[in-house]
Design an enzyme around this catalytic site. Structure first.
Site, short mmCIF file in Angstrom:
data_model
loop_
_atom_site.label_atom_id
_atom_site.label_comp_id
_atom_site.label_asym_id
_atom_site.label_seq_id
_atom_site.Cartn_x
_atom_site.Cartn_y
_atom_site.Cartn_z
N HIS A 33 0.72 -1.17 0.05
CA HIS A 33 -0.01 0.28 -0.11
C HIS A 33 0.91 1.29 -0.05
O HIS A 33 2.01 1.23 0.49
CB HIS A 33 -1.02 0.17 1.15
CG HIS A 33 -0.21 0.21 2.53
ND1 HIS A 33 -0.13 1.79 2.79
CD2 HIS A 33 0.18 -0.30 3.56
CE1 HIS A 33 0.66 1.82 4.17
NE2 HIS A 33 0.92 0.58 4.31
N CYS A 34 0.32 2.53 -0.40
CA CYS A 34 0.82 3.69 -0.23
C CYS A 34 0.07 4.35 0.32
O CYS A 34 -0.63 4.12 1.34
CB CYS A 34 1.27 4.26 -1.69
SG CYS A 34 -0.14 4.33 -2.81
N TRP A 35 -0.14 5.93 0.21
CA TRP A 35 -0.93 6.90 0.91
C TRP A 35 -2.53 6.41 0.40
O TRP A 35 -3.23 6.31 1.41
CB TRP A 35 -0.61 8.08 0.49
CG TRP A 35 -1.66 9.23 1.07
CD1 TRP A 35 -2.19 10.25 0.16
CD2 TRP A 35 -2.13 9.52 2.38
NE1 TRP A 35 -3.23 11.02 1.11
CE2 TRP A 35 -3.10 10.44 2.30
CE3 TRP A 35 -2.14 8.72 3.59
CZ2 TRP A 35 -3.87 11.08 3.22
CZ3 TRP A 35 -2.75 9.56 4.57
CH2 TRP A 35 -3.66 10.45 4.47
N TYR A 74 -3.30 3.65 3.17
CA TYR A 74 -3.01 3.91 4.18
C TYR A 74 -4.27 4.79 4.75
O TYR A 74 -4.62 4.75 5.65
CB TYR A 74 -1.76 4.63 4.56
CG TYR A 74 -1.42 5.17 6.13
CD1 TYR A 74 -1.36 4.30 7.00
CD2 TYR A 74 -1.69 6.50 6.28
CE1 TYR A 74 -1.20 4.64 8.08
CE2 TYR A 74 -1.35 6.94 7.37
CZ TYR A 74 -1.08 6.12 8.42
OH TYR A 74 -1.18 6.42 9.91
#
Length: 346
Positions: free
Chosen positions: A93-95, A122
């Site tokens: 995952h990223c932001w 996130y």
């Protein structure tokens, strides 16, 4: 293979899967999903440059710059992932589920990883976490003046299979001016909330969950408002422990700490202690009269606790005069009292 999956689905997988957070080290340090490991696509500085390019030039220019920056590093990403996840099954995952996580998922998939791509990144986890604070729990608080041994009893309850959340442990702070113990470093507010949510996810809301009767602030951290509201209205079992026993307990816990640390902490609460008591407390520290030091600072803490107790609904207070220091026997008494308490949803 890349599988798009929600965070809620991810944590319910039959076999636990390691989770790679591809945000920058700075983003990860500020707050991350408990248990995740950092596999940053960009350094802190690179992310700033790419973001500035996106805003000032455009999306395609930012993507091209991203490829230029990461080009020589792809084998390094895969090698690091293999160190953490040799079985090649990983969440990413990223932001907010954008290009960073998609790019990393593509590379890991190409190498043969089974990849679970977290939808919403996130940001979706933060929504999930905050929603958990809004749930209604059967909270039961264990109270008592400073030095009453509440943490010891909470751990005894947990050892007997009771649901318990140790907020001070999550906050890495003992809750007083001296609560860092001169060694503990508190997490960020966001990470404290992340860790707390991870504990709440395993709580059966239909069963009692034990918490310490805290003030809303634990060191520099704050209990989330919805949970704090529930705690403020929850029933409290108040341990009444005599002053001599509490002083002995505190001397044992804090008495061996560095004197300069104790003096600095005492000076920070001088307005609450008053000038005379502050001076006397510091003298007691320097002269190694730790019993006297504890007695002096307890004047303030005991007054604060009494004021807090007075604001609670008296029909939700259950007092237990503690004459037996045996944790097992005391826990039996506390559990017996808890069975007489009815819970009402807030």
């Amino acid at each position: 293979m890349i599988r798009n999956i929600t965070f809620d689905e991810f944590i319910k997988l039959d076999i636990p899967v390691p989770l790679a957070d591809v945000r920058t080290p700075a983003e990860f340090a500020h707050g991350h999903i408990p248990g995740a490991f950092n596999l940053p696509l960009f350094s802190n500085e690179e992310r700033v440059v790419v973001g500035t390019t996106y805003k000032q030039v455009g999306r395609e220019a930012a993507i091209m710059l991203g490829f230029d920056l990461t080009g020589p590093k792809w084998s390094g990403y895969i090698k690091k992932a293999l160190e953490v996840v040799p079985e090649k099954r990983v969440g990413v995952h990223c932001w907010r589920g954008g290009m960073r996580s998609v790019a990393m998922a593509w590379a890991l998939d190409l190498y043969g990883f089974e990849v679970y791509l977290i939808e919403g990144g996130y940001k979706s986890y933060r929504r999930w976490a905050l929603n958990l604070f809004e749930k209604q729990y059967q909270a039961l608080l264990l109270g008592g003046m400073t030095g009453s041994g509440k943490t010891r009893i909470l751990n005894e309850l947990a050892g007997r299979g009771e649901q318990m959340i140790d907020l001070e442990d999550l906050a890495r702070h003992q809750g007083s001016a001296f609560g860092s113990m001169n060694k503990m470093v508190q997490p960020t507010q966001e990470q404290f909330e992340n860790e707390l949510a991870f504990r709440l996810k395993d709580i059966d809301a239909q069963q009692t969950v034990w918490l310490e009767d805290e003030s809303r602030n634990i060191g520099k951290l704050t209990i989330p408002a919805p949970l704090w509201q529930q705690m403020s209205s929850a029933p409290v079992i108040d341990l009444e422990v005599d002053l001599k026993t509490r002083i002995a307990s505190l001397v044992d816990e804090y008495g061996q700490l560095d004197k300069d640390f104790l003096i600095n902490c005492t000076e920070r609460i001088h307005k609450r202690l008053g000038p005379v008591q502050t001076k006397d407390a510091i003298s007691a520290i320097r002269e190694n009269r730790m019993d006297e030091f504890m007695r002096l600072v307890l004047v303030y803490y005991d007054k604060t606790y009494r004021n807090s107790l007075a604001r609670k609904a008296q029909d939700r207070l259950f007092h237990l005069n503690v004459r037996d220091a045996d944790a097992a026997h005391l826990t039996e008494l506390i559990l017996a009292i808890s069975k007489t308490i009815s819970f009402s949803k807030i």
